[in-house]
Design a protein around this motif. Structure first.
Motif, PDB file in Angstrom:
ATOM      1  N   ASN A 198      54.294  28.229  32.504  1.00 14.27           N
ATOM      2  CA  ASN A 198      53.358  27.679  31.671  1.00 14.27           C
ATOM      3  C   ASN A 198      53.643  28.102  30.669  1.00 14.27           C
ATOM      4  OD1 ASN A 198      53.184  24.723  33.557  1.00 14.27           O
ATOM      5  ND2 ASN A 198      51.417  25.396  34.397  1.00 14.27           N
ATOM      6  N   CYS A 199      53.846  29.706  30.640  1.00 14.09           N
ATOM      7  CA  CYS A 199      53.297  29.836  29.185  1.00 14.09           C
ATOM      8  C   CYS A 199      55.134  29.588  28.548  1.00 14.09           C
ATOM      9  CB  CYS A 199      53.303  31.188  29.822  1.00 14.09           C
ATOM     10  SG  CYS A 199      52.221  31.630  30.040  1.00 14.09           S
ATOM     11  N   LEU A 200      56.246  30.230  29.652  1.00 12.82           N
ATOM     12  CA  LEU A 200      57.741  29.555  29.217  1.00 12.82           C
ATOM     13  C   LEU A 200      57.649  28.288  28.457  1.00 12.82           C
ATOM     14  CD1 LEU A 200      59.107  31.214  31.457  1.00 12.82           C
ATOM     15  CD2 LEU A 200      59.224  32.323  29.388  1.00 12.82           C
ATOM     16  N   SER A 201      57.561  27.379  29.033  1.00 13.40           N
ATOM     17  CA  SER A 201      57.331  26.178  28.296  1.00 13.40           C
ATOM     18  C   SER A 201      56.521  26.344  27.087  1.00 13.40           C
ATOM     19  CB  SER A 201      56.235  25.202  29.573  1.00 13.40           C
ATOM     20  OG  SER A 201      57.103  25.358  30.629  1.00 13.40           O
ATOM     21  N   LYS A 202      54.804  26.733  27.241  1.00 11.91           N
ATOM     22  CA  LYS A 202      54.423  26.426  26.216  1.00 11.91           C
ATOM     23  C   LYS A 202      55.125  27.397  24.530  1.00 11.91           C
ATOM     24  CE  LYS A 202      51.167  28.420  23.400  1.00 11.91           C
ATOM     25  NZ  LYS A 202      49.006  28.950  24.016  1.00 11.91           N
ATOM     26  N   TRP A 203      55.788  28.100  25.388  1.00  8.24           N
ATOM     27  CA  TRP A 203      56.537  29.500  24.364  1.00  8.24           C
ATOM     28  C   TRP A 203      57.964  28.282  24.035  1.00  8.24           C
ATOM     29  CZ3 TRP A 203      56.195  34.463  28.250  1.00  8.24           C
ATOM     30  CH2 TRP A 203      55.430  34.572  27.838  1.00  8.24           C
ATOM     31  N   LEU A 217      59.668  18.897  20.089  1.00 13.89           N
ATOM     32  CA  LEU A 217      59.420  18.936  21.339  1.00 13.89           C
ATOM     33  C   LEU A 217      57.968  18.479  22.453  1.00 13.89           C
ATOM     34  CD1 LEU A 217      61.666  19.219  24.010  1.00 13.89           C
ATOM     35  CD2 LEU A 217      61.115  22.004  23.763  1.00 13.89           C
ATOM     36  N   ASP A 218      57.696  17.791  22.604  1.00 11.51           N
ATOM     37  CA  ASP A 218      56.469  17.618  23.829  1.00 11.51           C
ATOM     38  C   ASP A 218      56.273  18.782  24.679  1.00 11.51           C
ATOM     39  OD1 ASP A 218      57.045  16.428  25.927  1.00 11.51           O
ATOM     40  OD2 ASP A 218      56.869  14.017  24.585  1.00 11.51           O
ATOM     41  N   LYS A 219      54.927  18.947  24.984  1.00  7.20           N
ATOM     42  CA  LYS A 219      54.845  19.656  26.105  1.00  7.20           C
ATOM     43  C   LYS A 219      55.174  19.185  27.359  1.00  7.20           C
ATOM     44  CE  LYS A 219      50.380  20.937  28.525  1.00  7.20           C
ATOM     45  NZ  LYS A 219      49.427  21.457  29.574  1.00  7.20           N
ATOM     46  N   GLU A 220      55.805  18.430  27.801  1.00  9.31           N
ATOM     47  CA  GLU A 220      55.920  17.566  29.455  1.00  9.31           C
ATOM     48  C   GLU A 220      57.567  18.006  29.227  1.00  9.31           C
ATOM     49  OE1 GLU A 220      54.275  16.745  32.078  1.00  9.31           O
ATOM     50  OE2 GLU A 220      52.720  17.240  30.719  1.00  9.31           O
TER      51      GLU A 220
END
Length: 110
Positions: free
Chosen positions: A50-55, A67-70
């Motif tokens: 999830n951190c990688l996704s956020k970054w 680019l949205d979170k999902e």
């Protein structure tokens, strides 16, 4: 040991391509280790998928790409997050939860 390694490796234009390849390899490795739970990553390394996704989403935004979170999660997880969670995520054990709380406490003090 790390004092011998330069902070910026003089790779020029190739550096970005190398970093991208390393990131793709990290995602492949995480995909091959679906048994590795996010809470274990957080407890051991202080970051998770999830951190990688956020970054990833933050870097996209900094580059002017919306680019949205999902969508970022789907890139990192290789599938919609809800699907990954249903297939692979287990309930955290009391031991994992205690280690997570301790790790969060250390992070807050730093």
């Amino acid at each position: 040991m790390t004092e011998d390694v330069p902070k910026e490796v003089p790779l020029g234009v190739a550096q970005e391509a190398i970093e991208a390849a390393v990131f793709r390899r990290l995602l492949q490795h995480l995909d091959s280790r679906r048994d590795l739970q996010n809470i274990d990553l957080m407890n051991l390394a202080g970051f998770c998928r999830n951190c990688l996704s956020k970054w990833y989403a933050e870097a996209a935004g900094a580059a002017g790409v919306e680019l949205d979170k999902e969508s970022a999660r789907e890139i990192v997880y290789g599938m919609p997050y809800a699907d990954w969670k249903a297939r692979y995520q287990l309930d955290a054990t009391p031991e994992q939860q205690a280690a997570f709380a301790a790790q969060q406490g250390r992070s807050a003090r730093e």
